[in-house]
Design a protein around this motif. Structure first.
Motif, PDB file in Angstrom:
ATOM      1  N   GLU A   1      72.262  -0.668  10.576  1.00 44.15           N
ATOM      2  CA  GLU A   1      71.634  -1.824  10.361  1.00 44.15           C
ATOM      3  C   GLU A   1      69.981  -1.511  10.226  1.00 44.15           C
ATOM      4  N   ILE A   2      69.809  -0.258   9.542  1.00 37.80           N
ATOM      5  CA  ILE A   2      68.343   0.029   9.841  1.00 37.80           C
ATOM      6  C   ILE A   2      67.501  -0.765   8.788  1.00 37.80           C
ATOM      7  N   GLU A   3      67.839  -1.389   7.811  1.00 38.04           N
ATOM      8  CA  GLU A   3      67.309  -2.228   7.033  1.00 38.04           C
ATOM      9  C   GLU A   3      66.759  -3.595   7.846  1.00 38.04           C
TER      10      GLU A   3
ATOM     11  N   VAL B   1      64.303  -2.439  10.640  1.00 40.75           N
ATOM     12  CA  VAL B   1      62.942  -2.351  10.213  1.00 40.75           C
ATOM     13  C   VAL B   1      62.342  -3.667   9.853  1.00 40.75           C
ATOM     14  N   GLU B   2      62.904  -4.501   9.170  1.00 38.52           N
ATOM     15  CA  GLU B   2      62.442  -5.910   9.090  1.00 38.52           C
ATOM     16  C   GLU B   2      61.727  -6.378  10.255  1.00 38.52           C
ATOM     17  N   VAL B   3      62.580  -6.400  11.479  1.00 40.81           N
ATOM     18  CA  VAL B   3      62.154  -6.778  12.625  1.00 40.81           C
ATOM     19  C   VAL B   3      60.909  -6.136  13.119  1.00 40.81           C
ATOM     20  N   TYR B   4      60.856  -4.685  12.935  1.00 39.26           N
ATOM     21  CA  TYR B   4      59.816  -4.046  13.205  1.00 39.26           C
ATOM     22  C   TYR B   4      58.634  -4.330  12.383  1.00 39.26           C
ATOM     23  N   LEU B   5      58.648  -4.448  11.152  1.00 40.87           N
ATOM     24  CA  LEU B   5      57.185  -4.959  10.147  1.00 40.87           C
ATOM     25  C   LEU B   5      56.714  -6.372  11.112  1.00 40.87           C
ATOM     26  N   ASP B   6      57.805  -7.133  11.074  1.00 41.35           N
ATOM     27  CA  ASP B   6      57.171  -8.479  11.309  1.00 41.35           C
ATOM     28  C   ASP B   6      56.859  -8.610  12.765  1.00 41.35           C
ATOM     29  N   SER B   7      56.998  -7.641  13.746  1.00 42.18           N
ATOM     30  CA  SER B   7      56.649  -7.657  15.015  1.00 42.18           C
ATOM     31  C   SER B   7      55.198  -7.035  15.288  1.00 42.18           C
ATOM     32  N   ARG B   8      54.646  -6.574  14.351  1.00 41.55           N
ATOM     33  CA  ARG B   8      53.644  -5.444  14.415  1.00 41.55           C
ATOM     34  C   ARG B   8      52.334  -6.168  14.683  1.00 41.55           C
TER      35      ARG B   8
ATOM     36  N   PHE C   1      60.834   1.686  29.304  1.00 39.68           N
ATOM     37  CA  PHE C   1      60.998   0.210  29.377  1.00 39.68           C
ATOM     38  C   PHE C   1      60.025  -0.259  28.450  1.00 39.68           C
ATOM     39  N   THR C   2      60.777  -1.247  27.455  1.00 37.94           N
ATOM     40  CA  THR C   2      60.055  -1.785  26.445  1.00 37.94           C
ATOM     41  C   THR C   2      60.373  -3.325  26.325  1.00 37.94           C
ATOM     42  N   ALA C   3      59.483  -4.163  25.704  1.00 36.72           N
ATOM     43  CA  ALA C   3      59.866  -5.411  25.318  1.00 36.72           C
ATOM     44  C   ALA C   3      60.990  -5.571  24.332  1.00 36.72           C
ATOM     45  N   PHE C   4      61.789  -6.410  23.950  1.00 32.00           N
ATOM     46  CA  PHE C   4      62.756  -6.272  22.978  1.00 32.00           C
ATOM     47  C   PHE C   4      62.793  -7.629  22.385  1.00 32.00           C
ATOM     48  N   PRO C   5      62.105  -7.437  20.884  1.00 33.43           N
ATOM     49  CA  PRO C   5      61.979  -8.636  20.204  1.00 33.43           C
ATOM     50  C   PRO C   5      63.442  -9.515  20.229  1.00 33.43           C
ATOM     51  N   PRO C   6      63.434 -10.825  20.516  1.00 35.98           N
ATOM     52  CA  PRO C   6      64.763 -11.549  20.440  1.00 35.98           C
ATOM     53  C   PRO C   6      65.274 -11.468  19.159  1.00 35.98           C
ATOM     54  N   SER C   7      64.713 -11.466  18.004  1.00 42.03           N
ATOM     55  CA  SER C   7      65.090 -11.435  16.638  1.00 42.03           C
ATOM     56  C   SER C   7      65.868  -9.980  16.359  1.00 42.03           C
ATOM     57  N   LEU C   8      65.602  -9.018  17.307  1.00 41.27           N
ATOM     58  CA  LEU C   8      66.280  -7.849  16.974  1.00 41.27           C
ATOM     59  C   LEU C   8      67.802  -7.657  17.537  1.00 41.27           C
TER      60      LEU C   8
ATOM     61  N   ALA D   1      69.361  -8.834  14.505  1.00 34.25           N
ATOM     62  CA  ALA D   1      69.562  -8.087  13.275  1.00 34.25           C
ATOM     63  C   ALA D   1      70.691  -6.926  13.406  1.00 34.25           C
ATOM     64  N   VAL D   2      71.163  -7.090  14.607  1.00 34.97           N
ATOM     65  CA  VAL D   2      72.340  -6.108  14.773  1.00 34.97           C
ATOM     66  C   VAL D   2      73.715  -7.033  15.257  1.00 34.97           C
ATOM     67  N   PRO D   3      74.704  -7.205  14.287  1.00 35.74           N
ATOM     68  CA  PRO D   3      75.576  -8.079  14.498  1.00 35.74           C
ATOM     69  C   PRO D   3      76.339  -7.717  15.581  1.00 35.74           C
ATOM     70  N   LEU D   4      76.631  -6.271  15.801  1.00 34.49           N
ATOM     71  CA  LEU D   4      77.597  -5.998  16.880  1.00 34.49           C
ATOM     72  C   LEU D   4      76.937  -6.309  18.441  1.00 34.49           C
ATOM     73  N   LEU D   5      75.740  -6.226  18.519  1.00 35.54           N
ATOM     74  CA  LEU D   5      74.913  -6.494  19.542  1.00 35.54           C
ATOM     75  C   LEU D   5      74.810  -7.921  19.697  1.00 35.54           C
ATOM     76  N   SER D   6      74.578  -8.805  18.694  1.00 33.13           N
ATOM     77  CA  SER D   6      74.616 -10.277  18.844  1.00 33.13           C
ATOM     78  C   SER D   6      75.835 -10.610  19.263  1.00 33.13           C
ATOM     79  N   ALA D   7      77.319  -9.979  19.127  1.00 33.88           N
ATOM     80  CA  ALA D   7      78.277 -10.318  19.250  1.00 33.88           C
ATOM     81  C   ALA D   7      78.680 -10.125  20.768  1.00 33.88           C
ATOM     82  N   GLN D   8      78.062  -8.724  21.205  1.00 34.80           N
ATOM     83  CA  GLN D   8      78.347  -8.349  22.721  1.00 34.80           C
ATOM     84  C   GLN D   8      77.429  -9.283  23.527  1.00 34.80           C
ATOM     85  N   PHE D   9      76.231  -9.609  23.148  1.00 32.16           N
ATOM     86  CA  PHE D   9      75.229 -10.278  23.902  1.00 32.16           C
ATOM     87  C   PHE D   9      75.616 -11.830  24.014  1.00 32.16           C
ATOM     88  N   ALA D  10      76.574 -12.296  23.082  1.00 28.62           N
ATOM     89  CA  ALA D  10      76.933 -13.597  23.142  1.00 28.62           C
ATOM     90  C   ALA D  10      78.240 -13.711  24.127  1.00 28.62           C
TER      91      ALA D  10
END
Length: 438
Positions: A220-222, A225-232, A262-269, A272-281
């Protein structure tokens, strides 16, 4: 300057050495979090020709600690130029030697932005979502607590220290271990000072049925990266949770978690990763199930309660059944099968006698167990043995939960008495005789 001191340390930035050296001049922005200060500096700086600087106040006034280069912060604890000391002296009211007269304070002072103030322009509420990165060899306390030491071996401050201080009860923490996001926990209390660091308790740990591996993230690199650029432009996410080389180019690559604890994790991230979104839900659903089943969070010690993590719950149940099977086979039952419902095991002796067995397991020391109505009804109608295995040792391994040991108790000809049952999923008080020790 209105920044709040915590543990005698805070950070701030000035547009140049000249701005810093004026006695009484205020910084552009101030925070307990170095990353937050750097993020604000980057968002407000176009040219680094005059070299913006970051100061540190350990309780005895401001001293130049970092010089902002275009791509990194130059840590002056590693190599401190004489020029920095001259500007420190000037700020304290002395001269700056051959560097010329000090500008009037009115030409350099501004109204500082306190990045830690709830109503500050760049101080949105903390993200509420974080990621803890553990070393491959360390799973001790995973999902049970956070801990970050304040200083490195060279006495410089660890950035993760201030980030852990920023968490609040109810925040969610993802756990990255062995190159995968493996689970999630909830912050239980306010951060506390402990042994030269900051300590935070966690609860409601849930390990994901399908960890999100480094390969899953790279796929899911694309989107990442989109989240990375949006969070700068957001100072909270100055330290991105993952290492990305050449973002936005054909050579972009994700190398793993950031080299920090330890890092803050952008919620939009998450999205961005469907498998993470499913497990998180799924994890959030399990927490809601727990809240509905256990409205009383002050469960007394020893009182049975439903485990929030379904993987842990199943691992403990299977281990308890394995232990019970060993006990039955040692008693001469040579045909033991798992039934599941409305009882757990059926055992046949060499004489052909059939025994129904209810098995309960727990990682804690318990004096009660949860029974379903069907389990109670079945024990009323059929000869049943109850075997309880508690104090089971649980560790987290790469393949999941690993269980061992446990205290074993057994009650033959078991039939729960109505007076020993608490309605709404029955809570059965174990007989005071302690059962037959094994």
């Amino acid at each position: 300057m209105t920044g709040t001191l915590r543990n005698g340390e805070r950070f701030a930035w000035w547009r140049s050495f000249e701005h810093f050296c004026v006695p009484g001049s205020s910084p552009e922005a101030i925070s307990r979090d170095l990353d937050r200060v750097e993020g604000h500096l980057r968002a407000q700086t176009i040219s680094y020709r005059k070299r913006p600087i970051i100061g540190r106040d350990d309780g005895d006034g401001w001293h130049i600690a970092y010089i902002a280069q275009k791509d990194e912060l130059e840590d002056l604890r590693e190599r401190r130029p004489a020029q920095a000391d001259k500007y420190d002296v000037a700020r304290a009211g002395g001269t700056r030697g051959n560097l010329g007269p000090i500008p009037p304070v009115g030409e350099t002072s501004i109204v500082s932005v306190d990045l830690d103030e709830d109503d500050g322009p760049d101080a949105d509420a903390p993200p509420g979502l974080w990621m803890e990165t553990r070393r491959d060899t360390n799973s001790e306390g995973l999902g049970e607590f956070l801990f970050a030491a304040q200083h490195k071996d060279d006495d410089s401050t660890r950035p993760a220290f201030s980030r852990v201080w920023a968490v609040k009860p109810g925040d969610v923490v993802l756990h990255y271990w062995r190159q995968a996001i493996r689970g999630v926990s909830v912050v239980a209390n306010e951060p506390e000072e402990d042994a030269g660091g900051v300590y935070v308790e966690l609860h409601d740990r849930i390990m994901f049925p399908e960890p999100i591996t480094l390969d899953d993230l790279r796929a899911e690199i694309e989107s990442i990266v989109e989240v990375y650029l949006d969070s700068r432009d957001d100072a909270r996410f100055g330290q991105f949770p993952f290492q990305i080389n050449f973002p936005g180019t054909k050579q972009q690559a994700l190398h793993g978690a950031a080299v920090t604890y330890f890092t803050a994790f952008p919620p939009s991230l998450v999205d961005a990763v469907p498998l993470l979104s499913a497990q998180f839900a799924m994890a959030k659903l399990d927490l809601r199930e727990r809240d509905r089943e256990e409205p009383d969070v002050d469960t007394p010690l020893g009182r049975a309660r439903r485990q929030a993590d379904p993987l842990l719950r199943r691992a403990v149940e299977v281990h308890a059944e394995d232990v019970a099977i060993e006990v039955l086979e040692a008693d001469g039952y040579n045909d033991v099968v798992r039934v599941g419902k409305p009882y757990d095991l059926r055992a046949i002796s060499t004489d052909g006698d059939e025994l129904h067995v209810e098995v309960k397991g727990s990682a804690e020391r318990i004096d009660s167990v949860i029974l379903t109505p069907n389990e109670v009804s079945h024990a009323d109608d059929h000869p049943t043995t109850l075997i309880v295995v508690d104090e089971i040792e649980v560790q987290i391994g790469e393949a999941g939960y690993e269980c061992a040991g446990g205290r074993i108790r057994r009650w033959d000809s078991w039939r729960p008495e109505p007076d020993d049952l608490t309605p709404s999923q029955y809570v059965y008080e174990l007989p005071v005789d302690g059962g037959r020790p094994l």
